[in-house]
Design a protein around this motif. Sequence first.
Motif, PDB file in Angstrom:
ATOM      1  N   VAL A   1      33.629 123.275  62.063  1.00 26.58           N
ATOM      2  CA  VAL A   1      32.935 123.739  60.799  1.00 26.58           C
ATOM      3  C   VAL A   1      31.752 123.140  61.495  1.00 26.58           C
ATOM      4  CG1 VAL A   1      32.346 123.379  58.345  1.00 26.58           C
ATOM      5  CG2 VAL A   1      34.883 123.858  59.567  1.00 26.58           C
ATOM      6  N   VAL A   2      30.336 124.074  61.194  1.00 24.69           N
ATOM      7  CA  VAL A   2      29.577 124.032  61.382  1.00 24.69           C
ATOM      8  C   VAL A   2      28.154 123.987  60.755  1.00 24.69           C
ATOM      9  CG1 VAL A   2      26.915 124.247  62.835  1.00 24.69           C
ATOM     10  CG2 VAL A   2      29.211 123.770  64.171  1.00 24.69           C
ATOM     11  N   LEU A   3      27.283 123.572  60.202  1.00 26.38           N
ATOM     12  CA  LEU A   3      26.619 124.184  58.634  1.00 26.38           C
ATOM     13  C   LEU A   3      25.172 123.629  59.400  1.00 26.38           C
ATOM     14  CD1 LEU A   3      28.328 122.443  55.890  1.00 26.38           C
ATOM     15  CD2 LEU A   3      28.084 124.887  56.638  1.00 26.38           C
ATOM     16  N   VAL A   4      24.040 124.720  59.475  1.00 25.57           N
ATOM     17  CA  VAL A   4      22.820 123.407  59.610  1.00 25.57           C
ATOM     18  C   VAL A   4      21.376 124.386  58.495  1.00 25.57           C
ATOM     19  CG1 VAL A   4      20.914 124.546  61.200  1.00 25.57           C
ATOM     20  CG2 VAL A   4      23.896 124.610  62.454  1.00 25.57           C
ATOM     21  N   GLU A   5      20.979 123.400  58.493  1.00 28.88           N
ATOM     22  CA  GLU A   5      19.927 123.416  57.500  1.00 28.88           C
ATOM     23  C   GLU A   5      18.552 123.720  58.006  1.00 28.88           C
ATOM     24  OE1 GLU A   5      23.008 120.534  55.821  1.00 28.88           O
ATOM     25  OE2 GLU A   5      22.165 120.647  57.743  1.00 28.88           O
TER      26      GLU A   5
ATOM     27  N   ALA B   1      33.105 126.860  47.869  1.00 27.76           N
ATOM     28  CA  ALA B   1      31.698 126.713  47.461  1.00 27.76           C
ATOM     29  C   ALA B   1      31.492 124.988  47.889  1.00 27.76           C
ATOM     30  CB  ALA B   1      32.859 125.583  45.722  1.00 27.76           C
ATOM     31  N   MET B   2      30.168 125.710  47.453  1.00 26.24           N
ATOM     32  CA  MET B   2      29.598 125.020  48.180  1.00 26.24           C
ATOM     33  C   MET B   2      28.160 124.655  47.421  1.00 26.24           C
ATOM     34  SD  MET B   2      29.194 125.838  51.909  1.00 26.24           S
ATOM     35  CE  MET B   2      28.145 125.829  52.372  1.00 26.24           C
ATOM     36  N   SER B   3      27.264 123.504  47.974  1.00 24.69           N
ATOM     37  CA  SER B   3      25.911 122.183  47.323  1.00 24.69           C
ATOM     38  C   SER B   3      25.102 121.820  48.308  1.00 24.69           C
ATOM     39  CB  SER B   3      26.968 121.697  46.547  1.00 24.69           C
ATOM     40  OG  SER B   3      27.679 121.645  45.501  1.00 24.69           O
ATOM     41  N   TRP B   4      24.576 121.589  47.820  1.00 24.44           N
ATOM     42  CA  TRP B   4      22.963 120.900  48.471  1.00 24.44           C
ATOM     43  C   TRP B   4      22.904 119.227  47.537  1.00 24.44           C
ATOM     44  CZ3 TRP B   4      20.733 122.799  52.124  1.00 24.44           C
ATOM     45  CH2 TRP B   4      20.044 123.649  52.179  1.00 24.44           C
TER      46      TRP B   4
ATOM     47  N   GLY C   1      26.870 121.242  51.908  1.00 28.18           N
ATOM     48  CA  GLY C   1      27.621 120.924  51.716  1.00 28.18           C
ATOM     49  C   GLY C   1      28.886 121.470  51.616  1.00 28.18           C
ATOM     50  N   ALA C   2      29.808 122.253  52.277  1.00 25.41           N
ATOM     51  CA  ALA C   2      31.076 122.610  51.464  1.00 25.41           C
ATOM     52  C   ALA C   2      32.657 122.098  50.773  1.00 25.41           C
ATOM     53  CB  ALA C   2      32.019 123.551  53.520  1.00 25.41           C
TER      54      ALA C   2
ATOM     55  N   GLU D   1      33.792 114.066  47.535  1.00 28.94           N
ATOM     56  CA  GLU D   1      34.400 115.387  47.710  1.00 28.94           C
ATOM     57  C   GLU D   1      34.269 116.421  48.658  1.00 28.94           C
ATOM     58  OE1 GLU D   1      35.871 116.402  43.026  1.00 28.94           O
ATOM     59  OE2 GLU D   1      35.851 114.203  42.740  1.00 28.94           O
ATOM     60  N   TYR D   2      33.379 116.719  48.895  1.00 29.00           N
ATOM     61  CA  TYR D   2      33.378 117.668  50.073  1.00 29.00           C
ATOM     62  C   TYR D   2      33.864 116.858  51.245  1.00 29.00           C
ATOM     63  CZ  TYR D   2      30.449 120.052  46.582  1.00 29.00           C
ATOM     64  OH  TYR D   2      29.257 120.036  45.754  1.00 29.00           O
ATOM     65  N   ASP D   3      33.872 118.246  51.869  1.00 29.27           N
ATOM     66  CA  ASP D   3      34.949 117.895  53.452  1.00 29.27           C
ATOM     67  C   ASP D   3      33.990 118.862  54.109  1.00 29.27           C
ATOM     68  OD1 ASP D   3      36.530 119.811  51.416  1.00 29.27           O
ATOM     69  OD2 ASP D   3      37.831 119.091  52.554  1.00 29.27           O
ATOM     70  N   TYR D   4      32.879 118.979  53.827  1.00 27.31           N
ATOM     71  CA  TYR D   4      31.668 119.066  55.262  1.00 27.31           C
ATOM     72  C   TYR D   4      30.569 118.924  54.954  1.00 27.31           C
ATOM     73  CZ  TYR D   4      36.182 121.285  57.886  1.00 27.31           C
ATOM     74  OH  TYR D   4      36.999 121.900  58.045  1.00 27.31           O
ATOM     75  N   TRP D   5      30.047 118.743  55.650  1.00 26.91           N
ATOM     76  CA  TRP D   5      27.643 118.588  55.562  1.00 26.91           C
ATOM     77  C   TRP D   5      27.295 118.474  56.883  1.00 26.91           C
ATOM     78  CZ3 TRP D   5      26.184 117.829  50.480  1.00 26.91           C
ATOM     79  CH2 TRP D   5      27.090 117.483  49.728  1.00 26.91           C
ATOM     80  N   GLY D   6      26.220 119.643  56.645  1.00 30.53           N
ATOM     81  CA  GLY D   6      24.634 119.278  57.634  1.00 30.53           C
ATOM     82  C   GLY D   6      24.241 118.006  58.274  1.00 30.53           C
ATOM     83  N   GLN D   7      23.387 118.646  58.840  1.00 31.58           N
ATOM     84  CA  GLN D   7      22.379 117.118  59.468  1.00 31.58           C
ATOM     85  C   GLN D   7      21.858 117.085  58.579  1.00 31.58           C
ATOM     86  OE1 GLN D   7      23.637 114.607  62.115  1.00 31.58           O
ATOM     87  NE2 GLN D   7      24.919 115.962  61.833  1.00 31.58           N
TER      88      GLN D   7
END
Length: 123
Positions: A2-6, A33-36, A97-98, A109-115
């Motif tokens: 998983v990769v999240l890039v802001e 679901a996604m959040s900031w 976050g995802a 409670e989020y599984d993944y966060w970006g940098q």
Amino acid sequence: QVVLVESGGGLAQPGGSLRLSCAASGFTFNTWAMSWARQAPGKGLEWVAGIYSDGSGTFYEDSVKDRFTISRDNAKNTLYLQMNSLKPEDTGVYFCGAKYFRPSYDPGEYDYWGQGTQVTVSS
């Protein structure tokens, strides 16, 4: 993987606007679901806005309601945050976050966060 890039952060004047993007890969984006969330200098991570996997519902922290808009393009695996009427107190590092199934107000409670991407609001 998983990769999240802001992206999209920068310097804005009070009253100005910025649009953040979050490019996602490595998971089935349209089922999560996604959040900031944001982190101001010297403070903890604060949830800002969330959106259901299909975009059918959005939620906002009170201080950004009516100023920020969260959206997503599932065809492009991308999450957005349109920020208008920016205030100095919006300054911080913004993270996407995802979380599987439904969004939460709790960043833990989020599984993944970006940098993260830095947003600075100053005159």
